[in-house]
Scaffold this motif. Structure first.
Motif, mmCIF file in Angstrom:
data_model
loop_
_atom_site.group_PDB
_atom_site.id
_atom_site.type_symbol
_atom_site.label_atom_id
_atom_site.label_comp_id
_atom_site.label_asym_id
_atom_site.label_seq_id
_atom_site.Cartn_x
_atom_site.Cartn_y
_atom_site.Cartn_z
ATOM 1 N N ASN A 173 13.793 -4.795 -2.380
ATOM 2 C CA ASN A 173 14.596 -4.473 -2.874
ATOM 3 C C ASN A 173 14.288 -2.561 -2.691
ATOM 4 O O ASN A 173 14.266 -1.672 -3.473
ATOM 5 C CB ASN A 173 15.353 -4.521 -4.183
ATOM 6 N N LYS A 174 12.557 -2.881 -3.308
ATOM 7 C CA LYS A 174 11.185 -1.837 -2.920
ATOM 8 C C LYS A 174 11.251 -0.657 -1.882
ATOM 9 O O LYS A 174 10.317 -0.116 -1.281
ATOM 10 C CB LYS A 174 10.412 -1.657 -3.538
ATOM 11 N N LEU A 175 11.820 -1.871 -0.461
ATOM 12 C CA LEU A 175 11.424 -0.842 0.745
ATOM 13 C C LEU A 175 12.369 0.123 1.065
ATOM 14 O O LEU A 175 11.601 0.106 2.322
ATOM 15 C CB LEU A 175 11.457 -2.367 2.196
ATOM 16 N N THR A 176 12.759 0.415 0.211
ATOM 17 C CA THR A 176 14.247 1.360 1.252
ATOM 18 C C THR A 176 13.370 3.112 0.336
ATOM 19 O O THR A 176 13.404 4.075 0.388
ATOM 20 C CB THR A 176 15.249 1.687 0.403
ATOM 21 N N ASP A 177 12.137 2.321 -0.187
ATOM 22 C CA ASP A 177 11.597 4.089 -1.531
ATOM 23 C C ASP A 177 10.081 3.900 -0.321
ATOM 24 O O ASP A 177 8.983 2.808 -0.145
ATOM 25 C CB ASP A 177 11.399 3.023 -2.995
ATOM 26 N N SER A 178 10.158 4.878 0.161
ATOM 27 C CA SER A 178 8.873 5.479 1.319
ATOM 28 C C SER A 178 7.630 5.061 0.438
ATOM 29 O O SER A 178 6.163 5.096 1.260
ATOM 30 C CB SER A 178 9.234 6.507 2.107
ATOM 31 N N SER A 179 7.672 5.882 -0.238
ATOM 32 C CA SER A 179 6.361 6.214 -1.001
ATOM 33 C C SER A 179 5.955 5.070 -1.819
ATOM 34 O O SER A 179 4.186 5.176 -2.011
ATOM 35 C CB SER A 179 6.390 6.870 -1.855
ATOM 36 N N TRP A 180 7.000 4.068 -2.639
ATOM 37 C CA TRP A 180 6.771 3.145 -3.096
ATOM 38 C C TRP A 180 5.644 2.128 -1.315
ATOM 39 O O TRP A 180 5.164 1.460 -1.474
ATOM 40 C CB TRP A 180 7.148 2.149 -3.212
ATOM 41 N N LEU A 181 6.492 2.193 -0.914
ATOM 42 C CA LEU A 181 6.005 1.208 0.460
ATOM 43 C C LEU A 181 4.304 2.034 1.027
ATOM 44 O O LEU A 181 3.856 0.903 1.588
ATOM 45 C CB LEU A 181 7.250 1.523 2.054
ATOM 46 N N ALA A 182 4.337 3.096 0.706
ATOM 47 C CA ALA A 182 3.404 3.635 1.561
ATOM 48 C C ALA A 182 2.045 2.930 0.492
ATOM 49 O O ALA A 182 0.822 3.445 0.667
ATOM 50 C CB ALA A 182 3.446 5.466 2.220
ATOM 51 N N ARG A 183 2.136 2.703 -0.458
ATOM 52 C CA ARG A 183 1.093 2.781 -1.625
ATOM 53 C C ARG A 183 0.810 0.922 -0.785
ATOM 54 O O ARG A 183 -0.377 0.275 -2.230
ATOM 55 C CB ARG A 183 1.640 2.544 -2.854
ATOM 56 N N GLN A 184 1.408 -0.068 -0.576
ATOM 57 C CA GLN A 184 1.479 -1.176 -0.528
ATOM 58 C C GLN A 184 -0.003 -1.518 0.737
ATOM 59 O O GLN A 184 -0.551 -1.126 0.933
ATOM 60 C CB GLN A 184 2.509 -1.895 0.404
ATOM 61 N N LYS A 185 -0.975 -2.768 0.356
ATOM 62 C CA LYS A 185 -2.022 -3.220 0.384
ATOM 63 C C LYS A 185 -1.765 -3.980 2.336
ATOM 64 O O LYS A 185 -0.969 -4.822 1.261
ATOM 65 C CB LYS A 185 -2.853 -4.162 -0.824
ATOM 66 N N LEU A 186 -2.637 -3.990 2.990
ATOM 67 C CA LEU A 186 -2.115 -4.159 4.266
ATOM 68 C C LEU A 186 -3.625 -6.290 3.904
ATOM 69 O O LEU A 186 -4.344 -5.303 3.898
ATOM 70 C CB LEU A 186 -2.560 -4.325 5.780
ATOM 71 N N ILE A 187 -3.143 -7.427 3.884
ATOM 72 C CA ILE A 187 -3.783 -8.183 4.056
ATOM 73 C C ILE A 187 -4.941 -8.350 4.900
ATOM 74 O O ILE A 187 -4.413 -8.055 6.106
ATOM 75 C CB ILE A 187 -3.399 -9.722 3.732
ATOM 76 N N GLY A 188 -5.935 -8.017 5.310
ATOM 77 C CA GLY A 188 -7.224 -7.875 6.764
ATOM 78 C C GLY A 188 -7.102 -9.462 7.164
ATOM 79 O O GLY A 188 -6.425 -10.727 6.319
ATOM 80 N N TRP A 189 -7.989 -9.790 8.347
ATOM 81 C CA TRP A 189 -8.039 -11.261 8.838
ATOM 82 C C TRP A 189 -9.589 -11.737 8.974
ATOM 83 O O TRP A 189 -9.876 -12.640 8.193
ATOM 84 C CB TRP A 189 -6.961 -11.393 9.513
ATOM 85 N N THR A 190 -9.994 -10.157 9.451
ATOM 86 C CA THR A 190 -11.913 -10.463 9.803
ATOM 87 C C THR A 190 -11.959 -9.243 10.011
ATOM 88 O O THR A 190 -11.173 -8.074 9.480
ATOM 89 C CB THR A 190 -11.378 -11.458 10.969
ATOM 90 N N ASP A 191 -13.356 -8.940 9.911
ATOM 91 C CA ASP A 191 -14.224 -7.709 9.864
ATOM 92 C C ASP A 191 -13.398 -7.227 10.952
ATOM 93 O O ASP A 191 -13.067 -5.958 10.905
ATOM 94 C CB ASP A 191 -14.669 -7.808 9.596
ATOM 95 N N LYS A 192 -13.142 -7.391 11.986
ATOM 96 C CA LYS A 192 -13.157 -6.633 13.496
ATOM 97 C C LYS A 192 -11.842 -7.328 13.407
ATOM 98 O O LYS A 192 -11.200 -5.790 14.076
ATOM 99 C CB LYS A 192 -13.606 -7.907 14.437
#
Length: 300
Positions: A173-192
């Protein structure tokens, strides 16, 4: 006279680089491999490996034996393939290799259905991203994620594996809030491979990367639990009710999925029965693999 069993242990250590890794590839205890190598060297009266901190390194004699043993292995494997290739019986062993994530999330259900239809065929599965040698019959059939399969194998591309960005459904229900979405973190896979590039990179804000998880199942669990946004194959994310795609819901064609076997086995009845069955099974799921099912199920 050299013993072929000794040469098999010798070749395994050459390729693995250590006793423990060779034992794992052979499915035996590491003490057994160490004993066989020591006995092999004793029979020759000379070392074939230097023991270093980096692992087992071939000596000059080891290099010479490796070249001859590799040739002998290929000739014996060729004879074995030709004999096996004439087998017209729908019973016996079929050895299959695949990445574990493909086995768990895509192929296992089809393999179970195949075994029910052909109860006398014994499926041996190796779940690994390691490229097992089909010429040496380390496996009979390989499901591989690759762009260009080896020229010595035959097979077909079954689908393009698409990826998308997912987040835990609790945040839907928060995904329509572009400012909230922009603050989310991406889980990386490896350094590369910390963040996506190409289509996904252009479709989404430049999410900051926090955490790196290289294990696919751990990455999936972390995303389900709300740790952050994860880039996952659509065949995993689109059927997971704990996840939703992140707007704008785009997918990226990233990998090719192939089924491969050796041409010498093209007349082996059980292997070809397995290849045909699993080809039909995967093609039936092509829309899921290529990210089209999400549009039908969630965006309708």
């Amino acid at each position: 006279m050299l013993n072929w069993d000794d040469l098999k242990f010798f070749l395994a250590v050459c390729r693995a680089g250590s006793i423990r890794a060779a034992a794992q590839s052979l499915g035996v205890n590491h003490a057994t491999v160490s004993r066989r190598i020591n006995n092999f060297e004793a029979s020759l009266g000379e070392r074939v490996f230097d023991r270093t901190q980096q692992g087992y390194v071939r000596t000059r004699l080891g290099d010479e034996i490796f070249e001859e043993a590799s040739y002998l292995e290929e000739r014996l494997s060729s004879i074995d393939r030709k004999i096996v290739g004439k087998d017209e019986n729908l019973e016996g062993e079929v050895r299959v290799t695949m990445p574990d994530l493909l086995g768990q999330h895509l192929l296992m259900e089809g393999i179970v259905a195949f075994c029910r239809q052909y109860p006398l065929i014994d499926i041996q599965i190796s779940g690994t991203v390691k490229l097992l040698n089909l010429a040496n019959r380390e496996a009979d059939v390989a499901f591989r994620i690759c762009d260009t399969p080896p020229e010595y194998l035959i097979g077909r591309r079954l689908a393009y594996i698409h990826r998308a960005c997912y987040i835990a459904r609790e945040f839907e229900n928060k995904l329509t809030d572009s400012s909230w979405l922009a603050r989310q973190k991406l889980i990386g896979w490896t350094d590369k491979y910390q963040r996506p590039i190409g289509v996904l990179a252009s479709a989404y804000p430049r999410f900051d990367v926090q955490h790196k998880i290289s294990n696919g199942d751990f990455q999936l669990k972390a995303c389900e639990s709300g740790l952050g946004i994860s880039v996952l194959p659509c065949l995993i994310g689109d059927v997971n009710e704990s996840l939703v795609r992140v707007p704008p819901y785009v997918t990226e064609k990233k990998f090719e999925l192939w089924v491969l076997s050796h041409p010498d086995l093209r007349k082996n009845a059980k292997i070809q029965a397995f290849v045909r069955f699993m080809t039909d099974y995967v093609l039936d799921k092509k829309s899921l693999i290529e990210g089209e099912e999400y549009n039908k199920n969630w965006l309708a």
